[in-house]
Scaffold this motif. Structure first.
Motif, PDB file in Angstrom:
ATOM      1  N   GLY A 140      29.842 115.659 -15.958  1.00  0.00           N
ATOM      2  CA  GLY A 140      30.920 116.533 -15.521  1.00  0.00           C
ATOM      3  C   GLY A 140      32.265 115.849 -15.631  1.00  0.00           C
ATOM      4  O   GLY A 140      32.355 114.614 -15.638  1.00  0.00           O
ATOM      5  N   TRP A 141      33.304 116.643 -15.704  1.00  0.00           N
ATOM      6  CA  TRP A 141      34.644 116.088 -15.908  1.00  0.00           C
ATOM      7  C   TRP A 141      35.132 115.290 -14.702  1.00  0.00           C
ATOM      8  O   TRP A 141      35.970 114.404 -14.843  1.00  0.00           O
ATOM      9  CB  TRP A 141      35.636 117.210 -16.221  1.00  0.00           C
ATOM     10  CG  TRP A 141      35.992 118.055 -15.032  1.00  0.00           C
ATOM     11  CD1 TRP A 141      35.275 119.096 -14.537  1.00  0.00           C
ATOM     12  CD2 TRP A 141      37.134 117.911 -14.185  1.00  0.00           C
ATOM     13  NE1 TRP A 141      35.896 119.619 -13.420  1.00  0.00           N
ATOM     14  CE2 TRP A 141      37.049 118.912 -13.196  1.00  0.00           C
ATOM     15  CE3 TRP A 141      38.224 117.042 -14.172  1.00  0.00           C
ATOM     16  CZ2 TRP A 141      38.012 119.060 -12.190  1.00  0.00           C
ATOM     17  CZ3 TRP A 141      39.181 117.197 -13.173  1.00  0.00           C
ATOM     18  CH2 TRP A 141      39.065 118.193 -12.204  1.00  0.00           C
ATOM     19  N   LEU A 142      34.598 115.569 -13.499  1.00  0.00           N
ATOM     20  CA  LEU A 142      35.056 114.835 -12.316  1.00  0.00           C
ATOM     21  C   LEU A 142      34.005 113.884 -11.757  1.00  0.00           C
ATOM     22  O   LEU A 142      34.225 113.247 -10.720  1.00  0.00           O
ATOM     23  CB  LEU A 142      35.514 115.799 -11.225  1.00  0.00           C
ATOM     24  CG  LEU A 142      34.569 116.871 -10.665  1.00  0.00           C
ATOM     25  CD1 LEU A 142      33.384 116.335  -9.916  1.00  0.00           C
ATOM     26  CD2 LEU A 142      35.357 117.818  -9.766  1.00  0.00           C
ATOM     27  N   VAL A 143      32.873 113.781 -12.446  1.00  0.00           N
ATOM     28  CA  VAL A 143      31.806 112.896 -11.973  1.00  0.00           C
ATOM     29  C   VAL A 143      32.332 111.464 -11.883  1.00  0.00           C
ATOM     30  O   VAL A 143      32.900 110.936 -12.838  1.00  0.00           O
ATOM     31  CB  VAL A 143      30.582 112.976 -12.907  1.00  0.00           C
ATOM     32  CG1 VAL A 143      29.577 111.873 -12.578  1.00  0.00           C
ATOM     33  CG2 VAL A 143      29.917 114.343 -12.787  1.00  0.00           C
TER      34      VAL A 143
ATOM     35  N   PRO B 232      37.697 109.253  -3.775  1.00  0.00           N
ATOM     36  CA  PRO B 232      38.934 109.548  -3.029  1.00  0.00           C
ATOM     37  C   PRO B 232      39.825 108.316  -2.913  1.00  0.00           C
ATOM     38  O   PRO B 232      39.346 107.178  -2.903  1.00  0.00           O
ATOM     39  CB  PRO B 232      38.412 110.013  -1.669  1.00  0.00           C
ATOM     40  CG  PRO B 232      37.050 109.407  -1.543  1.00  0.00           C
ATOM     41  CD  PRO B 232      36.493 109.396  -2.934  1.00  0.00           C
ATOM     42  N   LEU B 233      41.113 108.581  -2.825  1.00  0.00           N
ATOM     43  CA  LEU B 233      42.096 107.512  -2.730  1.00  0.00           C
ATOM     44  C   LEU B 233      42.535 107.295  -1.284  1.00  0.00           C
ATOM     45  O   LEU B 233      42.562 108.240  -0.485  1.00  0.00           O
ATOM     46  CB  LEU B 233      43.335 107.867  -3.557  1.00  0.00           C
ATOM     47  CG  LEU B 233      43.132 108.098  -5.047  1.00  0.00           C
ATOM     48  CD1 LEU B 233      44.412 108.643  -5.661  1.00  0.00           C
ATOM     49  CD2 LEU B 233      42.712 106.803  -5.741  1.00  0.00           C
TER      50      LEU B 233
ATOM     51  N   THR C 298      47.917 105.335  -1.291  1.00  0.00           N
ATOM     52  CA  THR C 298      47.858 105.380  -2.750  1.00  0.00           C
ATOM     53  C   THR C 298      48.099 106.792  -3.257  1.00  0.00           C
ATOM     54  O   THR C 298      48.811 107.003  -4.254  1.00  0.00           O
ATOM     55  CB  THR C 298      46.489 104.881  -3.243  1.00  0.00           C
ATOM     56  OG1 THR C 298      46.250 103.561  -2.739  1.00  0.00           O
ATOM     57  CG2 THR C 298      46.437 104.863  -4.764  1.00  0.00           C
ATOM     58  N   LEU C 299      47.511 107.767  -2.566  1.00  0.00           N
ATOM     59  CA  LEU C 299      47.712 109.158  -2.946  1.00  0.00           C
ATOM     60  C   LEU C 299      49.191 109.534  -2.888  1.00  0.00           C
ATOM     61  O   LEU C 299      49.738 110.152  -3.823  1.00  0.00           O
ATOM     62  CB  LEU C 299      46.900 110.071  -2.016  1.00  0.00           C
ATOM     63  CG  LEU C 299      46.968 111.567  -2.311  1.00  0.00           C
ATOM     64  CD1 LEU C 299      46.177 111.914  -3.562  1.00  0.00           C
ATOM     65  CD2 LEU C 299      46.437 112.371  -1.119  1.00  0.00           C
TER      66      LEU C 299
ATOM     67  N   TYR D 164      42.734 110.373 -10.239  1.00  0.00           N
ATOM     68  CA  TYR D 164      41.470 109.643 -10.148  1.00  0.00           C
ATOM     69  C   TYR D 164      40.992 108.953 -11.423  1.00  0.00           C
ATOM     70  O   TYR D 164      40.073 108.138 -11.359  1.00  0.00           O
ATOM     71  CB  TYR D 164      40.370 110.592  -9.644  1.00  0.00           C
ATOM     72  CG  TYR D 164      40.754 111.291  -8.362  1.00  0.00           C
ATOM     73  CD1 TYR D 164      40.936 110.561  -7.190  1.00  0.00           C
ATOM     74  CD2 TYR D 164      40.966 112.667  -8.326  1.00  0.00           C
ATOM     75  CE1 TYR D 164      41.309 111.194  -6.005  1.00  0.00           C
ATOM     76  CE2 TYR D 164      41.339 113.306  -7.150  1.00  0.00           C
ATOM     77  CZ  TYR D 164      41.508 112.566  -5.992  1.00  0.00           C
ATOM     78  OH  TYR D 164      41.885 113.186  -4.834  1.00  0.00           O
ATOM     79  N   GLU D 165      41.576 109.271 -12.565  1.00  0.00           N
ATOM     80  CA  GLU D 165      41.087 108.680 -13.805  1.00  0.00           C
ATOM     81  C   GLU D 165      41.261 107.160 -13.807  1.00  0.00           C
ATOM     82  O   GLU D 165      40.413 106.423 -14.326  1.00  0.00           O
ATOM     83  CB  GLU D 165      41.815 109.295 -15.003  1.00  0.00           C
ATOM     84  CG  GLU D 165      41.190 108.968 -16.346  1.00  0.00           C
ATOM     85  CD  GLU D 165      39.870 109.688 -16.589  1.00  0.00           C
ATOM     86  OE1 GLU D 165      39.153 109.297 -17.516  1.00  0.00           O
ATOM     87  OE2 GLU D 165      39.553 110.638 -15.828  1.00  0.00           O
TER      88      GLU D 165
END
Length: 322
Positions: A182-185, A189-190, A194-195, A286-287
Motif C-alpha cells: 500500500g502507498w502508506l504502508v 506517526p511523527l 516534528t509535525l 512521512y516519506e
C-alpha cells in the motif's frame, strides 16, 4: 501543484526491473528467518511490508514477486492490499460528517480511513501459531479458511464501499509469505514538534492547504497502524528521486485508460491533480521516515529493509539495504 494538463507523456507501460532486485533480498531474509525459528513446525508466514508511491509500479512488482516466489521458488505467497481494509461507505460518511472541516478525511485514502480492527483481526488469524501448526501437521485438523476482505472502489459512483463478505475469497492454509502492500504502508506517526516543523516549513507544497489541527488528526490516527507494521519481518520500499512525479505518473495512467480502453470514467488531468493533492500531505510528512528505515531503532531488524529509488521513467537507479 506539480502537474499540469499539458505535461509531456513518457512511457506508460512499466517494465519490471524491480523483482530481480527484490527476490534475492527476500530469499535471504526468509532463510535468516527460518534459521531463527526454534520450532519449524510452528512457523508463521514471513510478513513483508511493501510501500510505493502511486503510479510507480507497485502492482506490477507485487504480481511479479508472487509469481516468482511461488512458481520458481516454491514458496506459497499471498498478496494483500491495505486498500481492501478501507472503512465501509457508511463509516466513511460518518467519519467525514464528524469532521466536516477536515478535507483530509472527507474521502478514503489518508490514515484514519482504514478499518484497523478488521486488518488486525485478519493478521492475527493468519499469523496465529494454532493456524500455522494445524496446516503443517498431517495429524491436525484442517484449519478453518480465513476470509480476505475486499473493497469495491467503483461503488457509490466512485466513493467506494466494502464488498459483501459473501464475495470475499478465503485462504485455506497459511501462506509461507504474506505481502501487505500500500502507498502508506510503513508510515509512522511523527512527534508533535516534528509535525509542526514540517507544517511551518516554507518548502511545504500541500501541507499549507490544511490546518495543523487537521494534520494532527491524521498523525494521531496513524499510531493505530503501528502494531500492524510491527508484524513485518522485512520491508520493501519503492522510492522516487522526485516525489512530485506521482502527479505525472497518475496522469499518464488515466490517459492510457482512455486511449487503450476507451474508459470514459478515467479521470481528467485536472481531476488527477486534485485526487493526488488529497494524498500528497502524507508523502510530505512521512516519506522521509520510510527512507530512514521503518525498523529504525530495532537492532534485531537491521538490514531487513530494501529501498529502491526510481527515476522519472520508473526504472531503478539505486538500491540499498537499510
Amino acid at each position: 501543484m506539480a502537474a499540469t494538463p499539458d505535461i509531456p507523456v513518457l512511457q506508460t507501460r512499466i517494465i519490471d526491473d524491480k523483482s530481480p532486485i527484490c527476490i534475492p533480498f527476500i530469499l535471504s531474509q526468509v532463510q535468516a528467518h527460518k534459521s531463527r525459528l526454534q520450532s519449524p513446525g510452528h512457523a508463521r508466514p514471513f510478513v513483508i511490508g511493501l510501500n510505493g508511491v502511486q503510479g510507480v509500479g507497485k502492482t506490477t512488482l507485487v504480481r511479479a514477486l508472487a509469481n516468482t516466489l511461488e512458481q520458481r521458488e516454491g514458496l506459497s505467497t499471498l498478496v494483500v492490499s491495505i486498500d481492501d481494509f478501507y472503512l465501509t461507505h457508511a463509516d466513511q460518511l460518518a467519519l467525514a460528517a464528524a469532521h466536516p472541516d477536515n478535507a483530509l478525511i472527507q474521502y478514503r485514502g489518508e490514515p484514519g480511513t482504514h478499518d484497523i480492527p478488521l486488518l488486525t483481526t485478519f493478521l492475527t488469524s493468519i499469523l496465529s501459531p494454532s493456524y500455522s501448526s494445524s496446516s503443517s501437521s498431517s495429524s491436525s485438523p484442517s484449519p478453518t479458511p480465513i476470509p480476505i476482505p475486499s473493497y469495491n472502489k467503483s461503488a457509490y459512483s466512485g466513493l467506494g464501499d466494502r464488498s459483501p463478505p459473501s464475495t470475499w475469497t478465503s485462504v485455506a492454509s497459511p501462506p509461507q509469505i504474506l505481502i501487505l502492500e500500500g502507498w502508506l504502508v510503513g508510515f509512522r506517526p511523527l512527534p508533535s514538534q516534528t509535525l509542526e516543523s514540517k507544517f511551518l516549513s516554507p518548502d511545504a507544497k500541500t501541507l499549507h492547504n490544511h490546518t495543523l489541527a487537521h494534520l494532527e488528526f491524521v498523525n494521531s490516527a496513524l499510531s493505530l497502524y503501528e502494531p500492524v507494521w510491527n508484524t513485518f519481518d522485512a520491508f520493501v520500499h519503492i522510492d522516487a528521486q522526485n516525489l512530485e512525479w506521482v502527479y505525472d505518473w497518475r496522469i499518464e495512467q488515466e490517459r492510457q485508460l482512455r486511449r487503450e480502453r476507451g474508459d470514459i470514467n478515467a479521470m481528467t488531468d485536472e481531476q488527477v491533480v486534485k485526487f493526488v493533492d488529497g494524498y500528497y500531505p502524507a508523502y510530505e510528512l512521512y516519506e522521509e521516515g520510510v527512507r530512514e528505515g521503518v525498523f529504525k531503532g530495532d537492532p534485531n531488524k537491521k538490514g531487513c529493509q530494501l529501498r529502491m529509488v526510481v527515476g522519472r521513467d520508473r526504472k531503478v537507479v539505486e538500491s540499498v539495504v537499510i
